[in-house]
Design a protein around this motif. Structure first.
Motif, PDB file in Angstrom:
ATOM      1  N   UNK A  47       0.829  -1.208   0.000  1.00 25.61           N
ATOM      2  CA  UNK A  47       0.000   0.000   0.000  1.00 25.61           C
ATOM      3  C   UNK A  47       0.860   1.253   0.000  1.00 25.61           C
ATOM      4  N   UNK A  48       1.921   1.249   0.825  1.00 27.23           N
ATOM      5  CA  UNK A  48       2.819   2.404   0.863  1.00 27.23           C
ATOM      6  C   UNK A  48       3.510   2.584  -0.481  1.00 27.23           C
ATOM      7  N   UNK A  49       3.898   1.476  -1.105  1.00 29.63           N
ATOM      8  CA  UNK A  49       4.523   1.543  -2.430  1.00 29.63           C
ATOM      9  C   UNK A  49       3.568   2.177  -3.436  1.00 29.63           C
ATOM     10  N   UNK A  50       2.293   1.800  -3.362  1.00 31.42           N
ATOM     11  CA  UNK A  50       1.288   2.368  -4.253  1.00 31.42           C
ATOM     12  C   UNK A  50       1.162   3.874  -4.036  1.00 31.42           C
ATOM     13  N   UNK A  51       1.209   4.309  -2.781  1.00 28.73           N
ATOM     14  CA  UNK A  51       1.111   5.733  -2.472  1.00 28.73           C
ATOM     15  C   UNK A  51       2.289   6.506  -3.068  1.00 28.73           C
ATOM     16  N   UNK A  52       3.482   5.917  -2.991  1.00 30.20           N
ATOM     17  CA  UNK A  52       4.665   6.556  -3.577  1.00 30.20           C
ATOM     18  C   UNK A  52       4.484   6.704  -5.088  1.00 30.20           C
ATOM     19  N   UNK A  53       4.003   5.636  -5.742  1.00 28.79           N
ATOM     20  CA  UNK A  53       3.787   5.681  -7.194  1.00 28.79           C
ATOM     21  C   UNK A  53       2.683   6.669  -7.561  1.00 28.79           C
ATOM     22  N   UNK A  54       1.655   6.770  -6.713  1.00 24.72           N
ATOM     23  CA  UNK A  54       0.578   7.731  -6.955  1.00 24.72           C
ATOM     24  C   UNK A  54       1.121   9.158  -6.877  1.00 24.72           C
ATOM     25  N   UNK A  55       1.936   9.426  -5.859  1.00 27.40           N
ATOM     26  CA  UNK A  55       2.525  10.766  -5.709  1.00 27.40           C
ATOM     27  C   UNK A  55       3.380  11.111  -6.927  1.00 27.40           C
ATOM     28  N   UNK A  56       4.182  10.152  -7.396  1.00 23.31           N
ATOM     29  CA  UNK A  56       4.999  10.377  -8.591  1.00 23.31           C
ATOM     30  C   UNK A  56       4.129  10.650  -9.808  1.00 23.31           C
ATOM     31  N   UNK A  57       3.028   9.892  -9.926  1.00 29.93           N
ATOM     32  CA  UNK A  57       2.099  10.086 -11.040  1.00 29.93           C
ATOM     33  C   UNK A  57       1.481  11.482 -10.997  1.00 29.93           C
ATOM     34  N   UNK A 117       6.774  -3.672   0.293  1.00 29.52           N
ATOM     35  CA  UNK A 117       7.082  -2.367  -0.295  1.00 29.52           C
ATOM     36  C   UNK A 117       7.983  -2.523  -1.519  1.00 29.52           C
ATOM     37  N   UNK A 118       9.047  -3.346  -1.386  1.00 31.54           N
ATOM     38  CA  UNK A 118       9.999  -3.513  -2.485  1.00 31.54           C
ATOM     39  C   UNK A 118       9.349  -4.125  -3.720  1.00 31.54           C
ATOM     40  N   UNK A 119       8.497  -5.128  -3.505  1.00 30.62           N
ATOM     41  CA  UNK A 119       7.810  -5.752  -4.644  1.00 30.62           C
ATOM     42  C   UNK A 119       6.808  -4.776  -5.246  1.00 30.62           C
ATOM     43  N   UNK A 120       6.075  -4.045  -4.385  1.00 34.04           N
ATOM     44  CA  UNK A 120       5.087  -3.095  -4.880  1.00 34.04           C
ATOM     45  C   UNK A 120       5.695  -1.953  -5.666  1.00 34.04           C
ATOM     46  N   UNK A 121       6.806  -1.411  -5.176  1.00 42.35           N
ATOM     47  CA  UNK A 121       7.431  -0.256  -5.823  1.00 42.35           C
ATOM     48  C   UNK A 121       8.117  -0.642  -7.130  1.00 42.35           C
TER      49      UNK A 121
END
Length: 203
Positions: A47-57, A117-121
């Protein structure tokens, strides 16, 4: 608010998360090995990885960040290699455990927050989703910032619920004879996903 577009977004998110991929398989594997607590830790990591990718998007969408295509492809390749490593770890653990006299106690790929996190990111599917598909639904509201907030919160909730359901489904098979075969299949699919991801970058 454009409810038709919003519900289409929710449906697309659920389908994407539920489709066999690195994140789903890692959560299922972690749940089979460490119970719901371990699966939950893994889900929080993804979920945290998804949030990081969302912020980048969002930063890319607003023109605040430009990412070089070669650099992005390099990240995808590294992510695929890491996913393949996870898959081989699962297969190695299944083979080792099945050849011993003890009951299967798989620990090599136990999931957890950091691994989630590592797999998600590094998940190519998520990177592509947030880079190209996510921005298409910013019209759910006339206010861009409100749309981004709605889409982000909805993603978090749907991600958590969908992955929890995935774990519960896999957990029913934990004590069956299919248990080691199911984990081995998870490992093989992860390796296949990694190979496909690398092929997609170089094709």
């Amino acid at each position: 608010m454009n409810f038709a577009e919003y519900f289409l977004y929710c449906a697309a998110v659920v389908v994407m998360i539920a489709t066999p991929g690195p994140v789903m398989l890692l959560v299922a594997s972690a749940g089979l090995q460490g119970g719901y607590k371990r699966a939950l830790q893994t889900i929080f990591g993804t979920n945290l990885a998804s949030l990081v990718l969302i912020v980048l998007s969002i930063l890319i969408l607003k023109g605040a960040l430009n990412i070089n295509e070669q650099w992005l492809n390099g990240i995808k390749v590294l992510g695929c290699l890491y996913i393949a490593y996870i898959g081989f770890d699962i297969l190695k653990d299944v083979i080792t455990s099945s050849s011993s006299e003890n009951a299967m106690t798989l620990n090599a790929v136990s999931g957890g927050f950091k691994k989630g996190f590592l797999v998600g990111i590094s998940n190519p599917k998520d990177i592509i989703f947030f880079a190209s598909f996510f921005p298409q639904f910013t019209g759910v509201s006339s206010d861009l910032n409100l749309s981004l907030m709605i889409l982000t919160i909805s993603w978090i909730i749907l991600d958590f619920v969908t992955l929890s359901v995935v774990y519960l489904s896999f957990n029913r098979l934990a004590k069956s004879a299919w248990y080691p075969k199911l984990l081995a299949l998870c490992g093989l699919i992860l390796i296949a996903v990694a190979i496909y991801g690398i092929y997609g970058v170089w094709a």
